[in-house]
Design a protein around this motif. Structure first.
Motif, PDB file in Angstrom:
ATOM      1  N   LEU A 159       0.879  -1.324   0.052  1.00  0.00           N
ATOM      2  CA  LEU A 159       0.049   0.034   0.000  1.00  0.00           C
ATOM      3  C   LEU A 159       0.829   1.247   0.031  1.00  0.00           C
ATOM      4  CD1 LEU A 159      -2.712  -1.068   2.561  1.00  0.00           C
ATOM      5  CD2 LEU A 159      -3.107  -0.966   0.149  1.00  0.00           C
ATOM      6  N   LEU A 160       1.945   1.171   0.658  1.00  0.00           N
ATOM      7  CA  LEU A 160       2.757   2.339   0.759  1.00  0.00           C
ATOM      8  C   LEU A 160       3.489   2.525  -0.464  1.00  0.00           C
ATOM      9  CD1 LEU A 160       4.396   1.604   4.527  1.00  0.00           C
ATOM     10  CD2 LEU A 160       3.179   3.837   3.562  1.00  0.00           C
ATOM     11  N   TYR A 161       3.874   1.617  -1.359  1.00  0.00           N
ATOM     12  CA  TYR A 161       4.452   1.602  -2.641  1.00  0.00           C
ATOM     13  C   TYR A 161       3.502   2.353  -3.519  1.00  0.00           C
ATOM     14  CZ  TYR A 161       8.671  -0.882  -2.031  1.00  0.00           C
ATOM     15  OH  TYR A 161      10.100  -1.530  -1.357  1.00  0.00           O
ATOM     16  N   GLN A 162       2.183   1.906  -3.405  1.00  0.00           N
ATOM     17  CA  GLN A 162       0.891   2.634  -4.044  1.00  0.00           C
ATOM     18  C   GLN A 162       1.148   4.055  -3.810  1.00  0.00           C
ATOM     19  OE1 GLN A 162      -2.867   0.729  -3.467  1.00  0.00           O
ATOM     20  NE2 GLN A 162      -2.318  -1.033  -3.911  1.00  0.00           N
ATOM     21  N   CYS A 163       0.995   4.400  -2.691  1.00  0.00           N
ATOM     22  CA  CYS A 163       1.006   5.717  -2.286  1.00  0.00           C
ATOM     23  C   CYS A 163       1.973   6.459  -3.102  1.00  0.00           C
ATOM     24  CB  CYS A 163       1.186   6.034  -0.679  1.00  0.00           C
ATOM     25  SG  CYS A 163      -0.110   5.853   0.348  1.00  0.00           S
ATOM     26  N   GLU A 164       3.372   6.199  -3.013  1.00  0.00           N
ATOM     27  CA  GLU A 164       4.430   6.616  -3.179  1.00  0.00           C
ATOM     28  C   GLU A 164       4.082   6.819  -5.015  1.00  0.00           C
ATOM     29  OE1 GLU A 164       8.150   7.913  -5.038  1.00  0.00           O
ATOM     30  OE2 GLU A 164       7.392   5.979  -5.378  1.00  0.00           O
ATOM     31  N   GLU A 165       3.797   5.868  -5.589  1.00  0.00           N
ATOM     32  CA  GLU A 165       3.412   5.938  -6.941  1.00  0.00           C
ATOM     33  C   GLU A 165       2.499   7.084  -7.457  1.00  0.00           C
ATOM     34  OE1 GLU A 165       2.693   1.844  -8.693  1.00  0.00           O
ATOM     35  OE2 GLU A 165       4.836   1.530  -7.938  1.00  0.00           O
TER      36      GLU A 165
ATOM     37  N   ALA B 172       1.717   9.562  -5.602  1.00  0.00           N
ATOM     38  CA  ALA B 172       2.391  10.985  -5.244  1.00  0.00           C
ATOM     39  C   ALA B 172       3.275  11.359  -6.269  1.00  0.00           C
ATOM     40  CB  ALA B 172       3.237  10.910  -3.887  1.00  0.00           C
ATOM     41  N   GLY B 173       4.053  10.310  -6.984  1.00  0.00           N
ATOM     42  CA  GLY B 173       4.926  10.502  -7.907  1.00  0.00           C
ATOM     43  C   GLY B 173       4.367  11.155  -9.105  1.00  0.00           C
ATOM     44  N   GLU B 174       3.153  10.682  -9.497  1.00  0.00           N
ATOM     45  CA  GLU B 174       2.395  11.080 -10.668  1.00  0.00           C
ATOM     46  C   GLU B 174       1.498  12.524 -10.407  1.00  0.00           C
ATOM     47  OE1 GLU B 174       0.084   7.739 -11.469  1.00  0.00           O
ATOM     48  OE2 GLU B 174       1.503   6.450 -12.008  1.00  0.00           O
ATOM     49  N   GLY B 175       1.623  12.948  -8.851  1.00  0.00           N
ATOM     50  CA  GLY B 175       1.097  14.308  -8.835  1.00  0.00           C
ATOM     51  C   GLY B 175      -0.448  13.952  -8.664  1.00  0.00           C
ATOM     52  N   LYS B 176      -1.039  12.396  -8.246  1.00  0.00           N
ATOM     53  CA  LYS B 176      -2.171  12.181  -8.010  1.00  0.00           C
ATOM     54  C   LYS B 176      -2.675  12.343  -6.433  1.00  0.00           C
ATOM     55  CE  LYS B 176      -2.806   9.539 -12.060  1.00  0.00           C
ATOM     56  NZ  LYS B 176      -2.658   8.465 -12.772  1.00  0.00           N
ATOM     57  N   ASP B 177      -3.898  12.192  -6.326  1.00  0.00           N
ATOM     58  CA  ASP B 177      -4.337  12.102  -4.743  1.00  0.00           C
ATOM     59  C   ASP B 177      -3.924  10.882  -4.152  1.00  0.00           C
ATOM     60  OD1 ASP B 177      -5.444  12.644  -2.312  1.00  0.00           O
ATOM     61  OD2 ASP B 177      -7.325  12.197  -3.003  1.00  0.00           O
ATOM     62  N   PHE B 178      -3.184  10.476  -2.973  1.00  0.00           N
ATOM     63  CA  PHE B 178      -2.721   9.666  -2.646  1.00  0.00           C
ATOM     64  C   PHE B 178      -3.495   9.554  -0.887  1.00  0.00           C
ATOM     65  CE2 PHE B 178       0.470  12.442  -1.497  1.00  0.00           C
ATOM     66  CZ  PHE B 178       0.606  12.222  -0.146  1.00  0.00           C
ATOM     67  N   SER B 179      -4.412  10.191  -0.705  1.00  0.00           N
ATOM     68  CA  SER B 179      -4.905  10.426   0.741  1.00  0.00           C
ATOM     69  C   SER B 179      -5.687   9.136   0.926  1.00  0.00           C
ATOM     70  CB  SER B 179      -5.616  11.661   0.894  1.00  0.00           C
ATOM     71  OG  SER B 179      -6.775  11.640  -0.103  1.00  0.00           O
ATOM     72  N   GLY B 180      -6.231   8.654  -0.107  1.00  0.00           N
ATOM     73  CA  GLY B 180      -7.434   7.580   0.140  1.00  0.00           C
ATOM     74  C   GLY B 180      -6.392   6.371   0.622  1.00  0.00           C
ATOM     75  N   VAL B 181      -5.311   5.969  -0.221  1.00  0.00           N
ATOM     76  CA  VAL B 181      -4.648   4.688   0.104  1.00  0.00           C
ATOM     77  C   VAL B 181      -3.925   4.999   1.578  1.00  0.00           C
ATOM     78  CG1 VAL B 181      -2.886   3.279  -0.591  1.00  0.00           C
ATOM     79  CG2 VAL B 181      -4.215   4.641  -2.289  1.00  0.00           C
ATOM     80  N   LEU B 182      -3.489   6.141   1.940  1.00  0.00           N
ATOM     81  CA  LEU B 182      -2.823   6.338   3.155  1.00  0.00           C
ATOM     82  C   LEU B 182      -3.833   6.429   4.242  1.00  0.00           C
ATOM     83  CD1 LEU B 182      -0.084   7.171   4.100  1.00  0.00           C
ATOM     84  CD2 LEU B 182      -0.586   9.634   3.986  1.00  0.00           C
ATOM     85  N   ARG B 183      -5.074   6.843   4.339  1.00  0.00           N
ATOM     86  CA  ARG B 183      -6.159   6.466   5.019  1.00  0.00           C
ATOM     87  C   ARG B 183      -6.360   5.061   5.342  1.00  0.00           C
ATOM     88  NH1 ARG B 183      -8.912  10.757   3.228  1.00  0.00           N
ATOM     89  NH2 ARG B 183     -10.188   9.437   1.938  1.00  0.00           N
ATOM     90  N   GLU B 184      -6.367   4.226   4.191  1.00  0.00           N
ATOM     91  CA  GLU B 184      -6.383   2.694   4.356  1.00  0.00           C
ATOM     92  C   GLU B 184      -5.149   2.130   5.344  1.00  0.00           C
ATOM     93  OE1 GLU B 184      -6.880   0.947   0.699  1.00  0.00           O
ATOM     94  OE2 GLU B 184      -6.631  -1.175   1.540  1.00  0.00           O
TER      95      GLU B 184
ATOM     96  N   ALA C 250       9.518  12.530  -1.353  1.00  0.00           N
ATOM     97  CA  ALA C 250      10.705  11.671  -0.283  1.00  0.00           C
ATOM     98  C   ALA C 250      11.128  10.286  -0.828  1.00  0.00           C
ATOM     99  CB  ALA C 250       9.941  11.478   1.011  1.00  0.00           C
ATOM    100  N   GLY C 251      10.409   9.761  -1.883  1.00  0.00           N
ATOM    101  CA  GLY C 251      10.801   8.773  -2.645  1.00  0.00           C
ATOM    102  C   GLY C 251      10.329   7.233  -2.400  1.00  0.00           C
ATOM    103  N   ARG C 252      10.474   6.238  -3.170  1.00  0.00           N
ATOM    104  CA  ARG C 252      10.124   4.926  -2.995  1.00  0.00           C
ATOM    105  C   ARG C 252      10.539   4.394  -1.458  1.00  0.00           C
ATOM    106  NH1 ARG C 252       7.915   1.349  -6.067  1.00  0.00           N
ATOM    107  NH2 ARG C 252       9.248  -0.752  -5.738  1.00  0.00           N
ATOM    108  N   ASP C 253      11.781   4.544  -1.268  1.00  0.00           N
ATOM    109  CA  ASP C 253      12.380   3.652  -0.115  1.00  0.00           C
ATOM    110  C   ASP C 253      11.899   4.408   1.347  1.00  0.00           C
ATOM    111  OD1 ASP C 253      13.767   2.446  -1.762  1.00  0.00           O
ATOM    112  OD2 ASP C 253      15.726   2.479  -0.808  1.00  0.00           O
ATOM    113  N   TYR C 254      11.869   5.540   1.249  1.00  0.00           N
ATOM    114  CA  TYR C 254      11.189   6.341   2.573  1.00  0.00           C
ATOM    115  C   TYR C 254       9.710   5.790   2.604  1.00  0.00           C
ATOM    116  CZ  TYR C 254       8.780   9.563   5.301  1.00  0.00           C
ATOM    117  OH  TYR C 254       7.834  10.081   6.264  1.00  0.00           O
ATOM    118  N   ALA C 255       9.083   5.752   1.580  1.00  0.00           N
ATOM    119  CA  ALA C 255       7.454   5.203   1.503  1.00  0.00           C
ATOM    120  C   ALA C 255       7.649   4.043   2.424  1.00  0.00           C
ATOM    121  CB  ALA C 255       6.875   5.525   0.139  1.00  0.00           C
ATOM    122  N   ALA C 256       8.382   3.118   1.492  1.00  0.00           N
ATOM    123  CA  ALA C 256       8.217   1.623   2.128  1.00  0.00           C
ATOM    124  C   ALA C 256       8.539   1.435   3.641  1.00  0.00           C
ATOM    125  CB  ALA C 256       8.850   0.707   1.080  1.00  0.00           C
TER     126      ALA C 256
END
Ligand code: ASP
Length: 439
Positions: free
Chosen positions: A52-58, A60-72, A105-111
């Motif tokens: 899920l964290l990798y999904q958030c980061e992806e 974020a990288g595309e400039g899309k809203d990641f708040s739903g996944v982060l809430r999950e 912050a990047g992939r590794d930070y997210a994971a």
């Protein structure tokens, strides 16, 4: 005694599992340093927090809203906190994470946040100090793990505290940014902590009771391996058997610390011991069987090959020139065969063939595909008469044609080549003769 205990994601997937883990830790005061993974799958089909964290980061990288996944993700931790009835809020942590992800912050930070947050929850639950892995586990400029610096800093830090929780999977680059190990890397953190703490044992808790003699997808309810040496494990792991991250062996092996694989859902089971060397005989002549499909063989014949100095080197050169790694090279007087991975070889096959003709001038060259290799591994084999005989008579009885035989020079294993289609039946036959007949 000092024990390091590492718990995998499935052992920490929800509050119920967390509570089981808490009991395991509290039941033995020697279990002093705890290395948690991130929450894994609760049921099959569920998603690991790391994914899920990798999904958030992806997003974020595309400039899309990641708040739903982060809430999950937040929901997963809040459920655990509520189920354990502890007084903790991760509100501030999630605010920081959202901000940093948004700022790239990047992939590794997210994971890494999966382990980081689980470490905070675990430390709170057990009421022991939390040590952020970024302060004690280091990587070098080129991305390699910095074993010396880590061992020194972490060793000092552990001297200051009787007990601690250190999250798995990540550490820091020289500039302080976060870097993770490869997937499954909390196993490595556990081994690093065990080394730095001079532990007596590294307990690695997962959802199976250790290593099995053969793949349970092929053999129904195979028996467990009680004790295995590091070398045997490496042979089996190389052939595809896996429970533990491969790189987690090196730090503890250096210090002669044994690894004990244990099952969170069956804590009374002794699990599997992985040791440097042992006087314990394995229950059966063999320790384990593993194998892989999808190999090709390149067989070469040339009259008087055995007296031509440098012939083998020239043939192998043709593979090296195409950057192809070689699996096995059984040879006869005027013949040799090179086994390679089919998927690596196929696209470069003709370049290799012309290379062999140019460099070694063979009389005959033949390629075959669709082969499987099976490793029968066991420290007991070299002192037991007739092991090879039993393997081959079992295969003959099962009407399996053996395409290749290679005994490793350590006498720790016998490698057998069969057709892909015979792979499962061959493993069944070998398992039956050594384990089911109990000789
Ligand atoms: N959480 C990480 C992963 O899913 C590391 C680990 O579990 O060891 O790969």
């Amino acid at each position: 005694m000092k024990k390091i205990v590492k718990f995998g994601g499935s052992s920490l997937a929800d509050a119920e599992h967390f509570a089981k883990v808490g009991q395991i830790i509290k039941s033995d005061p020697d279990r002093r340093y705890v290395v948690p993974s991130a929450p894994g799958k609760r049921v099959s089909g569920d998603t690991k927090v790391t994914d899920l964290l990798y999904q958030c980061e992806e997003l974020a990288g595309e400039g899309k809203d990641f708040s739903g996944v982060l809430r999950e993700i937040r929901g997963r931790y809040d459920d655990i906190i509520k189920g354990l009835n502890i007084d903790l809020s991760l509100e501030d942590e999630f605010t920081v994470i959202a901000k940093k992800l948004g700022a790239g912050a990047g992939r590794d930070y997210a994971a890494s946040r999966g382990e980081y947050l689980n470490g905070i929850v675990m430390a709170h639950y057990l009421d022991v100090p939390f040590i952020d892995a970024a302060e004690v586990i280091f990587f070098k400029e080129n991305g390699d793990f910095d074993a010396d610096r880590t061992n020194e800093v972490l060793g000092e830090r552990l001297k200051e505290t009787e007990r601690a929780v250190i999250p798995g999977f990540y550490g820091a680059n020289p500039d302080g940014s976060i870097r993770t190990f490869s997937r499954g890397g909390s196993d490595i953190t556990g081994a690093i902590v065990a080394r730095a703490a001079h532990a007596d044992v590294y307990e690695n808790w997962t959802d199976v009771s250790g290593f099995l003699i053969a793949d349970p997808r092929i053999i129904k309810r195979p028996r467990k391996i009680e004790t295995i040496t590091y070398l045997e494990l490496r042979e089996l792991a190389y052939m595809g058997a896996s429970v533990l991250h491969e790189d987690s062996i090196f730090p503890v092996r250096k210090e002669g610390i044994p690894i004990n694989i244990r099952n969170t859902n069956d804590p009374e089971d002794e699990g599997t011991w992985i040791v440097e060397s042992t006087a314990k005989k394995s229950k059966y002549t063999i320790t384990g069987i593993a194998g892989k499909k999808g190999f090709c063989s390149v067989s070469i014949a040339k009259d008087m090959m055995n007296s031509e100095v440098g012939f083998v080197r020239k043939v192998l050169q043709a593979f090296e020139d195409q950057d192809i790694s070689i699996e096995h090279v059984p040879s006869g007087i005027d013949t040799m065969t090179v086994f390679v991975h089919e998927d690596e070889f196929v696209s470069k096959e003709q370049a290799v063939v012309s290379g062999i003709y140019r460099l070694a001038k063979p009389d005959v060259l033949e390629i075959e595909s669709g082969l499987a290799l099976i490793a029968v591994v066991g420290r007991g084999m070299k002192s037991t008469r007739g092991t090879a005989g039993r393997i081959f008579s079992a295969l003959a009885h099962a009407r399996i044609n053996v395409r290749m035989i290679d005994q490793g020079s350590s006498e720790l294993n016998v490698i057998i080549g069969v057709d892909n289609d015979d792979f499962e039946r061959a493993i069944e036959a070998i398992y039956a003769i050594f384990v089911e007949t109990q000789i």
